[in-house]
Design a protein around this motif. Sequence first.
Motif, PDB file in Angstrom:
ATOM      1  N   VAL A  53       0.853  -1.190   0.000  1.00  0.00           N
ATOM      2  CA  VAL A  53       0.000   0.000   0.000  1.00  0.00           C
ATOM      3  C   VAL A  53       0.888   1.239   0.000  1.00  0.00           C
ATOM      4  O   VAL A  53       1.820   1.354   0.801  1.00  0.00           O
ATOM      5  CB  VAL A  53      -0.931   0.030   1.234  1.00  0.00           C
ATOM      6  CG1 VAL A  53      -1.819   1.269   1.192  1.00  0.00           C
ATOM      7  CG2 VAL A  53      -1.778  -1.227   1.298  1.00  0.00           C
ATOM      8  N   CYS A  54       0.601   2.165  -0.929  1.00  0.00           N
ATOM      9  CA  CYS A  54       1.369   3.400  -1.000  1.00  0.00           C
ATOM     10  C   CYS A  54       0.903   4.354   0.093  1.00  0.00           C
ATOM     11  O   CYS A  54      -0.291   4.619   0.240  1.00  0.00           O
ATOM     12  CB  CYS A  54       1.212   4.051  -2.373  1.00  0.00           C
ATOM     13  SG  CYS A  54       2.118   5.622  -2.485  1.00  0.00           S
ATOM     14  N   LEU A  55       1.872   4.856   0.866  1.00  0.00           N
ATOM     15  CA  LEU A  55       1.554   5.762   1.974  1.00  0.00           C
ATOM     16  C   LEU A  55       1.057   7.108   1.474  1.00  0.00           C
ATOM     17  O   LEU A  55       0.412   7.855   2.207  1.00  0.00           O
ATOM     18  CB  LEU A  55       2.808   5.979   2.836  1.00  0.00           C
ATOM     19  CG  LEU A  55       3.238   4.780   3.682  1.00  0.00           C
ATOM     20  CD1 LEU A  55       4.687   4.934   4.130  1.00  0.00           C
ATOM     21  CD2 LEU A  55       2.330   4.630   4.888  1.00  0.00           C
ATOM     22  N   ARG A  56       1.365   7.457   0.221  1.00  0.00           N
ATOM     23  CA  ARG A  56       0.971   8.777  -0.276  1.00  0.00           C
ATOM     24  C   ARG A  56      -0.378   8.739  -0.990  1.00  0.00           C
ATOM     25  O   ARG A  56      -1.239   9.563  -0.732  1.00  0.00           O
ATOM     26  CB  ARG A  56       2.045   9.313  -1.218  1.00  0.00           C
ATOM     27  CG  ARG A  56       3.365   9.582  -0.499  1.00  0.00           C
ATOM     28  CD  ARG A  56       4.319  10.357  -1.376  1.00  0.00           C
ATOM     29  NE  ARG A  56       5.675  10.341  -0.816  1.00  0.00           N
ATOM     30  CZ  ARG A  56       6.763  10.610  -1.516  1.00  0.00           C
ATOM     31  NH1 ARG A  56       6.677  10.919  -2.797  1.00  0.00           N
ATOM     32  NH2 ARG A  56       7.956  10.571  -0.948  1.00  0.00           N
ATOM     33  N   CYS A  57      -0.551   7.795  -1.929  1.00  0.00           N
ATOM     34  CA  CYS A  57      -1.781   7.812  -2.737  1.00  0.00           C
ATOM     35  C   CYS A  57      -2.721   6.650  -2.407  1.00  0.00           C
ATOM     36  O   CYS A  57      -3.794   6.548  -3.006  1.00  0.00           O
ATOM     37  CB  CYS A  57      -1.440   7.803  -4.220  1.00  0.00           C
ATOM     38  SG  CYS A  57      -0.758   6.236  -4.797  1.00  0.00           S
ATOM     39  N   ALA A  58      -2.319   5.770  -1.480  1.00  0.00           N
ATOM     40  CA  ALA A  58      -3.134   4.615  -1.079  1.00  0.00           C
ATOM     41  C   ALA A  58      -3.355   3.625  -2.208  1.00  0.00           C
ATOM     42  O   ALA A  58      -4.247   2.786  -2.138  1.00  0.00           O
ATOM     43  CB  ALA A  58      -4.468   5.045  -0.467  1.00  0.00           C
ATOM     44  N   VAL A  74       6.186   3.734  -0.738  1.00  0.00           N
ATOM     45  CA  VAL A  74       5.828   4.754  -1.717  1.00  0.00           C
ATOM     46  C   VAL A  74       5.888   4.106  -3.096  1.00  0.00           C
ATOM     47  O   VAL A  74       6.887   3.476  -3.449  1.00  0.00           O
ATOM     48  CB  VAL A  74       6.780   5.966  -1.635  1.00  0.00           C
ATOM     49  CG1 VAL A  74       6.384   7.031  -2.655  1.00  0.00           C
ATOM     50  CG2 VAL A  74       6.763   6.551  -0.227  1.00  0.00           C
ATOM     51  N   CYS A  75       4.811   4.266  -3.874  1.00  0.00           N
ATOM     52  CA  CYS A  75       4.711   3.621  -5.178  1.00  0.00           C
ATOM     53  C   CYS A  75       5.570   4.369  -6.204  1.00  0.00           C
ATOM     54  O   CYS A  75       5.950   5.528  -5.988  1.00  0.00           O
ATOM     55  CB  CYS A  75       3.255   3.568  -5.621  1.00  0.00           C
ATOM     56  SG  CYS A  75       2.604   5.129  -6.234  1.00  0.00           S
ATOM     57  N   PRO A  76       5.902   3.730  -7.341  1.00  0.00           N
ATOM     58  CA  PRO A  76       6.761   4.373  -8.352  1.00  0.00           C
ATOM     59  C   PRO A  76       6.193   5.709  -8.842  1.00  0.00           C
ATOM     60  O   PRO A  76       6.944   6.676  -9.029  1.00  0.00           O
ATOM     61  CB  PRO A  76       6.800   3.353  -9.487  1.00  0.00           C
ATOM     62  CG  PRO A  76       6.508   2.047  -8.823  1.00  0.00           C
ATOM     63  CD  PRO A  76       5.558   2.356  -7.698  1.00  0.00           C
ATOM     64  N   GLY A  77       4.858   5.778  -9.033  1.00  0.00           N
ATOM     65  CA  GLY A  77       4.255   7.022  -9.511  1.00  0.00           C
ATOM     66  C   GLY A  77       4.487   8.170  -8.550  1.00  0.00           C
ATOM     67  O   GLY A  77       4.846   9.287  -8.948  1.00  0.00           O
ATOM     68  N   CYS A  78       4.286   7.915  -7.263  1.00  0.00           N
ATOM     69  CA  CYS A  78       4.477   8.967  -6.253  1.00  0.00           C
ATOM     70  C   CYS A  78       5.947   9.310  -6.093  1.00  0.00           C
ATOM     71  O   CYS A  78       6.292  10.473  -5.856  1.00  0.00           O
ATOM     72  CB  CYS A  78       3.877   8.530  -4.921  1.00  0.00           C
ATOM     73  SG  CYS A  78       2.076   8.504  -4.920  1.00  0.00           S
ATOM     74  N   ARG A  79       6.833   8.308  -6.239  1.00  0.00           N
ATOM     75  CA  ARG A  79       8.268   8.586  -6.141  1.00  0.00           C
ATOM     76  C   ARG A  79       8.705   9.501  -7.280  1.00  0.00           C
ATOM     77  O   ARG A  79       9.500  10.424  -7.091  1.00  0.00           O
ATOM     78  CB  ARG A  79       9.073   7.302  -6.185  1.00  0.00           C
ATOM     79  CG  ARG A  79       8.938   6.459  -4.930  1.00  0.00           C
ATOM     80  CD  ARG A  79       9.862   5.269  -4.971  1.00  0.00           C
ATOM     81  NE  ARG A  79      11.260   5.669  -4.911  1.00  0.00           N
ATOM     82  CZ  ARG A  79      12.277   4.851  -5.170  1.00  0.00           C
ATOM     83  NH1 ARG A  79      12.043   3.617  -5.533  1.00  0.00           N
ATOM     84  NH2 ARG A  79      13.514   5.304  -5.092  1.00  0.00           N
TER      85      ARG A  79
HETATM   86 ZN   LIG Z   1       1.475   6.342  -4.607  1.00  0.00          ZN
END
Ligand SMILES: [Zn+2]
Length: 152
Positions: free
Chosen positions: A101-106, A141-146
């Motif tokens: 689970v991405c901490l930024r965008c869920a 953190v997912c690749p998109g958010c990174r």
């Molecule tokens: Zn994300």
Amino acid sequence: MTEPATGEEPMALAAARLRTAGMRVTVQRMAVLAAVSEAACHLDADALRRRAQRVTGGLSLQATYNVLRALTEAGLVRCTQIPGHPARYEVEHRDNHHHFVCLRCAAIRDVECTVGAAPCLEPQLPTEYDIQEAAVTFWGVCPGCRAAAPAP
Ligand SMILES: [Zn+2]
Ligand SMILES: [Zn+2]
């Protein structure tokens, strides 16, 4: 993954799954189960409601939750709770997979079970406890958010 189907086919498939699970077949159950099956990711109840009501017409969020609870209890749908976010739903494949689970965008994605059989972790618990399953959530953190905002 099931191959993408169009038109009547997902509804017929959903009806067959409901019957196999011994459930009464209703349009709402068929439409919600078809929406879960067709989703490429883990959707919440409101996203599933919007997809399902293309078939059912007006469908309330409460009705959607009721259907999802019945489908989950019947073992057709898997529900994943993420603190601070609405529950997400996917087809139950009984593969004991885990989630990132991405901490930024869920955003949520599947992580293969590291062992392949449940439970894949041995907890420090007295032997009187009958452990049947381990559900692991990997947070990060997912690749998109990174890419959008690299860590400082
Ligand atoms: Zn994300
Ligand atoms: Zn999953």
